[in-house]
Design a protein around this motif. Structure first.
Motif, PDB file in Angstrom:
ATOM      1  N   SER A  53       0.816  -1.206   0.000  1.00 23.35           N
ATOM      2  CA  SER A  53       0.000   0.000   0.000  1.00 23.35           C
ATOM      3  C   SER A  53       0.854   1.262   0.000  1.00 23.35           C
ATOM      4  O   SER A  53       0.423   2.304  -0.486  1.00 23.35           O
ATOM      5  CB  SER A  53      -0.929  -0.007   1.216  1.00 23.35           C
ATOM      6  OG  SER A  53      -0.169  -0.083   2.418  1.00 23.35           O
ATOM      7  N   ARG A  96       1.436   2.424  -3.501  1.00 24.36           N
ATOM      8  CA  ARG A  96       0.260   3.123  -4.030  1.00 24.36           C
ATOM      9  C   ARG A  96       0.166   4.526  -3.438  1.00 24.36           C
ATOM     10  O   ARG A  96      -0.143   5.490  -4.147  1.00 24.36           O
ATOM     11  CB  ARG A  96      -1.001   2.332  -3.702  1.00 24.36           C
ATOM     12  CG  ARG A  96      -2.288   3.033  -4.104  1.00 24.36           C
ATOM     13  CD  ARG A  96      -3.506   2.293  -3.612  1.00 24.36           C
ATOM     14  NE  ARG A  96      -4.715   3.049  -3.878  1.00 24.36           N
ATOM     15  CZ  ARG A  96      -5.166   4.022  -3.100  1.00 24.36           C
ATOM     16  NH1 ARG A  96      -4.500   4.369  -2.011  1.00 24.36           N
ATOM     17  NH2 ARG A  96      -6.281   4.670  -3.410  1.00 24.36           N
ATOM     18  N   SER A  97       0.436   4.654  -2.149  1.00 24.12           N
ATOM     19  CA  SER A  97       0.396   5.978  -1.518  1.00 24.12           C
ATOM     20  C   SER A  97       1.448   6.908  -2.109  1.00 24.12           C
ATOM     21  O   SER A  97       1.195   8.096  -2.316  1.00 24.12           O
ATOM     22  CB  SER A  97       0.605   5.834  -0.009  1.00 24.12           C
ATOM     23  OG  SER A  97      -0.388   5.017   0.566  1.00 24.12           O
ATOM     24  N   LEU A 118       0.205   7.956  -5.477  1.00 24.41           N
ATOM     25  CA  LEU A 118      -0.945   8.851  -5.346  1.00 24.41           C
ATOM     26  C   LEU A 118      -0.531  10.244  -4.903  1.00 24.41           C
ATOM     27  O   LEU A 118      -1.079  11.247  -5.375  1.00 24.41           O
ATOM     28  CB  LEU A 118      -1.942   8.250  -4.361  1.00 24.41           C
ATOM     29  CG  LEU A 118      -3.274   8.971  -4.190  1.00 24.41           C
ATOM     30  CD1 LEU A 118      -4.026   9.015  -5.509  1.00 24.41           C
ATOM     31  CD2 LEU A 118      -4.114   8.293  -3.119  1.00 24.41           C
ATOM     32  N   ALA A 176      -7.279   8.887 -10.063  1.00 23.83           N
ATOM     33  CA  ALA A 176      -7.940   7.575 -10.100  1.00 23.83           C
ATOM     34  C   ALA A 176      -8.995   7.522 -11.204  1.00 23.83           C
ATOM     35  O   ALA A 176      -9.086   6.529 -11.932  1.00 23.83           O
ATOM     36  CB  ALA A 176      -8.572   7.272  -8.746  1.00 23.83           C
ATOM     37  N   ASP A 191      -5.545   1.243  -8.602  1.00 22.85           N
ATOM     38  CA  ASP A 191      -4.634   1.099  -7.458  1.00 22.85           C
ATOM     39  C   ASP A 191      -3.350   0.401  -7.863  1.00 22.85           C
ATOM     40  O   ASP A 191      -2.252   0.779  -7.429  1.00 22.85           O
ATOM     41  CB  ASP A 191      -5.327   0.309  -6.345  1.00 22.85           C
ATOM     42  CG  ASP A 191      -6.478   1.073  -5.731  1.00 22.85           C
ATOM     43  OD1 ASP A 191      -6.513   2.314  -5.893  1.00 22.85           O
ATOM     44  OD2 ASP A 191      -7.353   0.443  -5.104  1.00 22.85           O
ATOM     45  N   ARG A 192      -3.459  -0.614  -8.699  1.00 22.52           N
ATOM     46  CA  ARG A 192      -2.264  -1.331  -9.126  1.00 22.52           C
ATOM     47  C   ARG A 192      -1.389  -0.459 -10.027  1.00 22.52           C
ATOM     48  O   ARG A 192      -0.163  -0.511  -9.952  1.00 22.52           O
ATOM     49  CB  ARG A 192      -2.668  -2.619  -9.840  1.00 22.52           C
ATOM     50  CG  ARG A 192      -1.494  -3.408 -10.389  1.00 22.52           C
ATOM     51  CD  ARG A 192      -1.830  -4.842 -10.574  1.00 22.52           C
ATOM     52  NE  ARG A 192      -2.023  -5.504  -9.299  1.00 22.52           N
ATOM     53  CZ  ARG A 192      -2.177  -6.820  -9.169  1.00 22.52           C
ATOM     54  NH1 ARG A 192      -2.176  -7.587 -10.228  1.00 22.52           N
ATOM     55  NH2 ARG A 192      -2.347  -7.362  -7.989  1.00 22.52           N
TER      56      ARG A 192
END
Length: 294
Positions: free
Chosen positions: A55, A58-59, A62, A70, A89-90
């Protein structure tokens, strides 16, 4: 006694069936549409695959991306046909991973001085961060090109089916059943949305949001106008099929006109040097011998 036991078993079965029907979740049109959207727009990822994408990656992706990334990634995934196991997300996780790996690779390749190290680190990090976007855009462009190439033949089949007496929905089902490729998949999705509860115009408008092909957008607009004005759909399909065949011929002629320009640079780089060696080579050798004899 046996009669009472049988009646008791029958009543118990009826009661269990009633309870099962009451506990069964109701399938509404909105829920079915959401299920279709989920099946197309999100891949089913196992727990092991989720564990492979931390995660924090991903963070990281992002935080370094602009707001609303997204939704834009989901739109690009729709254009690319929602490849298996590809989710927003991937993609963000891959962007974060590419940032780290690209920066490390760039630093290793330019490990000469501090200045080159910083330059290589920055260039590698930027390239690795945007590499998933480039791959996703490339996949979307290839898929849209396949749709553009398959559209004239699909329009011909759709026109023949409608003129033979089939309705538009049945003709679209024939196209989805008898053709292959992204266009057949989009036709099948339109039929699913229409069977669930969307109107024809809504399903076709949703199709235009998943494609960038101008011919397909024009076709959907013509169908919507025909439905509003009461124009026979067979004549609209016939005119659209004729126009798409003309556009396909024009694209082929355009590509043929580009061939001489594309051949020019390989011709100059590869053929002309060999010709100069063959033509000027003997004369240059003779001149060199004469000058050396002097």
């Amino acid at each position: 006694m046996a009669l009472y036991i049988g009646l008791g078993c029958l009543l118990l079965a009826v009661a269990l069936a009633a309870v099962a029907l009451m506990l069964r979740p109701r399938v509404t049109a909105a829920g079915s549409l959401a299920l279709i959207e989920t099946s197309y727009s999100a891949a089913v990822v196992s727990s092991q695959e989720v564990a492979q994408s931390p995660s924090w990656l991903r963070s990281l992706g992002l935080r370094l991306s602009p707001a609303g990334v997204a939704s834009r990634l989901q739109h690009r995934l729709d254009l690319a046909g929602n490849p298996p196991t590809w989710t927003p997300d991937r993609v963000l996780a891959f962007k974060g991973m590419g940032l780290l790996l690209g920066g490390a690779l760039g630093a290793l390749l330019t490990f000469r001085s501090v200045g080159w190290l910083v330059v290589g680190l920055c260039v590698g990090a930027v390239f690795g961060f945007f590499l998933p976007d480039l791959l996703l855009v490339n996949a979307g462009q290839k898929r849209q090109e396949k749709i553009r190439r398959a559209l004239p033949d699909a329009m011909d089949m759709l026109t023949v089916c409608v003129e033979a007496g089939l309705g538009f929905d049945a003709a679209l089902a024939q196209v989805a059943r008898n053709t292959n490729g992204p266009l057949a998949q989009e036709c099948a999705r339109v039929l699913q949305e229409m069977q669930i509860g969307k109107s024809r115009n809504q399903a076709l408008r949703a199709l235009t949001e998943r494609t960038t092909v101008a011919e397909l957008r024009a076709f959907v607009s013509a169908l919507a106008q025909a439905g509003e004005l009461g124009v026979p759909i067979a004549s609209v399909l016939r005119e659209q099929a004729r126009e798409m065949r003309v556009r396909r011929r024009q694209r082929a002629e355009e590509q043929a006109q580009k061939v001489p320009v594309k051949i020019l640079f390989p011709l100059i780089a590869c053929l002309f040097p060999a010709m100069f060696v063959v033509i000027i080579g003997p004369g240059a050798i003779s001149i060199a011998r004469v000058l050396m004899s002097l």
